[in-house]
Motif scaffolding. Structure first.
Motif, PDB file in Angstrom:
ATOM      1  N   GLN A  89      23.809 -37.131  52.901  1.00 10.79           N
ATOM      2  CA  GLN A  89      22.917 -37.250  54.051  1.00 10.79           C
ATOM      3  C   GLN A  89      23.065 -36.091  55.024  1.00 10.79           C
ATOM      4  O   GLN A  89      22.107 -35.731  55.721  1.00 10.79           O
ATOM      5  N   ARG A  90      24.236 -35.480  55.063  1.00  7.79           N
ATOM      6  CA  ARG A  90      24.415 -34.381  56.023  1.00  7.79           C
ATOM      7  C   ARG A  90      23.706 -33.103  55.574  1.00  7.79           C
ATOM      8  O   ARG A  90      23.684 -32.121  56.313  1.00  7.79           O
ATOM      9  N   TRP A 122      14.796 -33.157  54.154  1.00  6.10           N
ATOM     10  CA  TRP A 122      15.175 -33.781  52.891  1.00  6.10           C
ATOM     11  C   TRP A 122      14.464 -33.109  51.723  1.00  6.10           C
ATOM     12  O   TRP A 122      15.081 -32.830  50.684  1.00  6.10           O
ATOM     13  N   LEU A 123      13.180 -32.823  51.876  1.00 11.85           N
ATOM     14  CA  LEU A 123      12.436 -32.138  50.825  1.00 11.85           C
ATOM     15  C   LEU A 123      13.014 -30.748  50.575  1.00 11.85           C
ATOM     16  O   LEU A 123      13.157 -30.309  49.423  1.00 11.85           O
ATOM     17  N   ARG A 124      13.363 -30.049  51.665  1.00  7.98           N
ATOM     18  CA  ARG A 124      13.933 -28.708  51.535  1.00  7.98           C
ATOM     19  C   ARG A 124      15.275 -28.759  50.815  1.00  7.98           C
ATOM     20  O   ARG A 124      15.569 -27.953  49.947  1.00  7.98           O
ATOM     21  N   ALA A 125      16.115 -29.738  51.206  1.00 10.15           N
ATOM     22  CA  ALA A 125      17.443 -29.856  50.597  1.00 10.15           C
ATOM     23  C   ALA A 125      17.352 -30.227  49.130  1.00 10.15           C
ATOM     24  O   ALA A 125      18.156 -29.772  48.311  1.00 10.15           O
ATOM     25  N   ALA A 126      16.354 -31.069  48.779  1.00 11.56           N
ATOM     26  CA  ALA A 126      16.221 -31.505  47.386  1.00 11.56           C
ATOM     27  C   ALA A 126      15.894 -30.339  46.467  1.00 11.56           C
ATOM     28  O   ALA A 126      16.307 -30.319  45.297  1.00 11.56           O
ATOM     29  N   GLY A 127      15.167 -29.354  46.980  1.00 11.79           N
ATOM     30  CA  GLY A 127      14.798 -28.221  46.136  1.00 11.79           C
ATOM     31  C   GLY A 127      15.625 -26.973  46.366  1.00 11.79           C
ATOM     32  O   GLY A 127      15.343 -25.925  45.780  1.00 11.79           O
ATOM     33  N   MET A 169      33.544 -32.333  56.121  1.00 11.39           N
ATOM     34  CA  MET A 169      33.040 -31.494  55.038  1.00 11.39           C
ATOM     35  C   MET A 169      31.649 -30.954  55.356  1.00 11.39           C
ATOM     36  O   MET A 169      30.764 -31.673  55.818  1.00 11.39           O
ATOM     37  N   ALA A 170      31.435 -29.666  55.088  1.00 12.51           N
ATOM     38  CA  ALA A 170      30.143 -29.033  55.327  1.00 12.51           C
ATOM     39  C   ALA A 170      29.152 -29.407  54.223  1.00 12.51           C
ATOM     40  O   ALA A 170      29.551 -29.748  53.102  1.00 12.51           O
ATOM     41  N   PRO A 171      27.842 -29.342  54.506  1.00 14.67           N
ATOM     42  CA  PRO A 171      26.840 -29.724  53.502  1.00 14.67           C
ATOM     43  C   PRO A 171      26.991 -28.971  52.185  1.00 14.67           C
ATOM     44  O   PRO A 171      26.859 -29.569  51.113  1.00 14.67           O
ATOM     45  N   GLU A 172      27.240 -27.674  52.229  1.00 18.87           N
ATOM     46  CA  GLU A 172      27.356 -26.920  50.973  1.00 18.87           C
ATOM     47  C   GLU A 172      28.569 -27.329  50.154  1.00 18.87           C
ATOM     48  O   GLU A 172      28.565 -27.228  48.925  1.00 18.87           O
ATOM     49  N   GLN A 173      29.630 -27.808  50.828  1.00 16.62           N
ATOM     50  CA  GLN A 173      30.776 -28.322  50.087  1.00 16.62           C
ATOM     51  C   GLN A 173      30.417 -29.594  49.325  1.00 16.62           C
ATOM     52  O   GLN A 173      30.966 -29.852  48.252  1.00 16.62           O
ATOM     53  N   VAL A 174      29.492 -30.371  49.872  1.00 14.06           N
ATOM     54  CA  VAL A 174      29.089 -31.619  49.219  1.00 14.06           C
ATOM     55  C   VAL A 174      28.506 -31.341  47.838  1.00 14.06           C
ATOM     56  O   VAL A 174      28.693 -32.118  46.899  1.00 14.06           O
ATOM     57  N   VAL A 175      27.800 -30.219  47.711  1.00 16.80           N
ATOM     58  CA  VAL A 175      27.181 -29.891  46.423  1.00 16.80           C
ATOM     59  C   VAL A 175      28.041 -28.942  45.600  1.00 16.80           C
ATOM     60  O   VAL A 175      27.579 -28.386  44.602  1.00 16.80           O
ATOM     61  N   GLY A 232      30.143 -40.012  61.068  1.00 12.63           N
ATOM     62  CA  GLY A 232      30.946 -41.146  60.636  1.00 12.63           C
ATOM     63  C   GLY A 232      31.980 -40.710  59.615  1.00 12.63           C
ATOM     64  O   GLY A 232      32.406 -39.555  59.579  1.00 12.63           O
ATOM     65  N   ASN A 233      32.382 -41.627  58.756  1.00 13.73           N
ATOM     66  CA  ASN A 233      33.370 -41.334  57.721  1.00 13.73           C
ATOM     67  C   ASN A 233      32.866 -41.845  56.370  1.00 13.73           C
ATOM     68  O   ASN A 233      33.370 -42.823  55.825  1.00 13.73           O
ATOM     69  N   PRO A 234      31.846 -41.192  55.815  1.00 10.38           N
ATOM     70  CA  PRO A 234      31.233 -41.683  54.573  1.00 10.38           C
ATOM     71  C   PRO A 234      32.204 -41.602  53.394  1.00 10.38           C
ATOM     72  O   PRO A 234      32.970 -40.652  53.271  1.00 10.38           O
ATOM     73  N   GLN A 235      32.144 -42.596  52.517  1.00  8.50           N
ATOM     74  CA  GLN A 235      33.042 -42.659  51.373  1.00  8.50           C
ATOM     75  C   GLN A 235      32.297 -42.560  50.044  1.00  8.50           C
ATOM     76  O   GLN A 235      32.921 -42.513  48.984  1.00  8.50           O
ATOM     77  N   THR A 236      30.959 -42.553  50.084  1.00  7.50           N
ATOM     78  CA  THR A 236      30.177 -42.464  48.858  1.00  7.50           C
ATOM     79  C   THR A 236      29.479 -41.107  48.797  1.00  7.50           C
ATOM     80  O   THR A 236      29.266 -40.446  49.823  1.00  7.50           O
TER      81      THR A 236
END
Length: 491
Positions: free
Chosen positions: A230-231, A303-308, A186-192, A220-224
């Motif tokens: 994190q990606r 991380w700061l950039r992604a948070a905002g 899954m791509a980062p934008e799909q996560v959100v 890896g294969n994150p499940q949470t």
């Protein structure tokens, strides 16, 4: 969910052997119950798993896949034949395509694949994905099990249950959780919760290339949800840190696909396919040479950039492709005037000025029978290097970034056919070429080449006439070397 017995008749189809029984669906060989009815091609029936314990995702996924297969066309998707009623027994009858999935290739290999094989497979996958994007659809669940490689090397995409078509409502986003997809790919934008960006599929291709190259998963294969998020800021270990013999150009491609921000990935799957189809032309940057992941402070800034960051839904996939076209310029190599070369360059400048995200590919077609310096005493590699150098000198005044231009020498006695084949195979959006593909002495003989290209090209063709009197050229480009001068020194 019980298997159907061979010989079961369902809506005019007779069920044969069960080919696959997974957690999401069962797949059977089928034929027409009426023996007199001809089968146009081998068929399979896909029956989604829908027991009382299964969630709504299976039902919605069935509806989505039925919709996508009903509207998608081309050699990279199975042909849909029939569908069952959701109220009775849902099923999809579609074309059976022989081949092996990438997952089977990975399992059989048991080790990382050679770089050349990875490039070939990656280019085929990117070509298939691009054909999907051209139809305003995104797969959004690309993984090795959903990529089928035909015996001839072409790729077919499978399982569209989590896909999205931009012209129809997104049932999955409306009815299910925000992050829909397979966590590993899954791509980062799909996560959100952003669905429909074609560059999400490019990210998934990068994950598959990473696995093919290292036999490891980049994230890896994150499940949470926390593990998935994190990606948005984390980098995987550089592939060359796990496999030192991996070429820098392949790591360059993989990490380019796996950028956290979609704008920093390949602008389209066609750009990715173009690089993988000719790896020697890939410009290696710090990405390709990296042996360690980004450090703590680099990840902290991300991380700061992604948070905002405000993630916005993307425009139509086809619109993104239009904004990042592949422009091909056909540069003559024999008996060509400075005026023609100058006029071609000016035309390319105008085109690139209106499409700043375009990828330029400079192509010259050489005929061994008439090529200066091409004889039994000169190796083919030497000749190709010589003409690649000429193309680079021609493009130097364009002042393009190495990531946005590439150079290709094609050997063929049929100039028009070679240019058409290249344009079609690389999804070129525009061809820029001279009104006469060769120079002064050969115009009459080859005057039909531009017409052949213009009539048969799968894209826009711009034919450029000489626009500057020769006597003014010295004042315009006194400091620039020309192909005409280089040709003269070679003869």
């Amino acid at each position: 969910m019980r298997l159907m017995a061979p010989g079961t008749v369902m809506d005019g189809f007779v069920v044969g052997e069960c080919l696959h029984a997974g957690g999401m669906a069962q797949i059977y060989q089928v034929g027409y119950a009426d023996a007199a009815r001809a089968v146009p091609f081998p068929l399979v029936m896909k029956v989604p798993r829908m027991t009382p314990g299964d969630g709504a995702e299976n039902i919605v996924g069935f509806e989505v896949e039925l919709l996508l297969l009903s509207v998608l066309t081309g050699p990279h998707v199975p042909r849909l034949v029939a569908a069952g009623d959701l109220e009775k027994l849902p099923y999809l009858v579609m074309e059976y395509i022989p081949g092996r999935t990438l997952q089977q290739l990975l399992d059989e290999a048991g080790a990382p694949l050679p770089a050349e094989e990875i490039a070939r497979l990656g280019a085929a996958v990117a070509q298939a994905v691009h054909s999907l994007h051209l139809q305003d659809a995104c797969h959004l669940d690309l993984k090795p099990a959903n990529v089928l490689v035909r015996p001839d090397g072409r790729v077919v995409l499978l399982d569209f249950g989590l896909s999205r078509h931009a012209h129809y409502p997104d049932l999955l986003a409306e009815e299910l959780r925000p992050a829909v997809g397979s966590p590993t790919w899954m791509a980062p934008e799909q996560v959100v919760g952003v669905r429909g960006d074609p560059r999400s599929d490019i990210f998934a291709i990068g994950v598959m290339l990473y696995e093919l190259a290292t036999h490891e998963l980049p994230f890896g294969n994150p499940q949470t949800r926390g593990g998935l998020r994190q990606r948005l800021w984390m980098d995987p270990a550089p592939p060359r840190a796990l496999r030192p013999d991996l070429p820098e150009w392949l790591q360059e491609v993989i990490l380019h696909c796996l950028q956290n921000e979609a704008d920093r990935r390949y602008a389209s799957a066609a750009h990715l396919a173009l690089d993988l189809s000719d790896p020697q032309q890939i410009a290696v940057t710090g990405l390709g040479r990296r042996l360690r992941p980004v450090g703590f402070w680099g990840h902290f800034k991300r991380w700061l950039r992604a948070a905002g960051k405000d993630y916005q839904p993307s425009p139509l996939p086809s619109r993104q492709i239009d904004a990042a076209p592949i422009v091909m310029v056909a540069v003559p190599y024999l008996d060509v005037s400075d005026v023609t070369l100058y006029s071609l360059r000016r035309a390319v400048m105008r085109v690139l000025g209106t499409t700043p995200r375009a990828r330029l590919t400079c192509v010259t077609v050489i005929d061994p029978a008439t090529t200066p310096g091409h004889d039994s005493q000169t190796s083919e590699t030497t000749v190709h290097r010589r003409y690649l150098g000429m193309l680079r000198q021609w493009a130097q005044p364009l002042q393009l970034d190495s990531q946005t231009v590439s150079f290709h020498v094609i050997e063929s006695g049929d100039v028009a056919q070679a240019l058409l084949h290249y344009a079609q195979g690389n999804h070129v959006s525009m061809i820029v070429m001279g009104a006469a593909t060769h120079g002064l002495q050969m115009q009459r003989l080859l005057a039909t080449v531009p017409i052949k290209v213009a009539m048969a090209a799968p894209c826009t063709v711009i034919l450029v006439k000489q626009a500057l009197p020769f006597e003014q050229l010295a004042n315009e480009e006194a400091a620039q070397p020309t192909l005409a001068g280089i040709n003269a020194s070679m003869v």
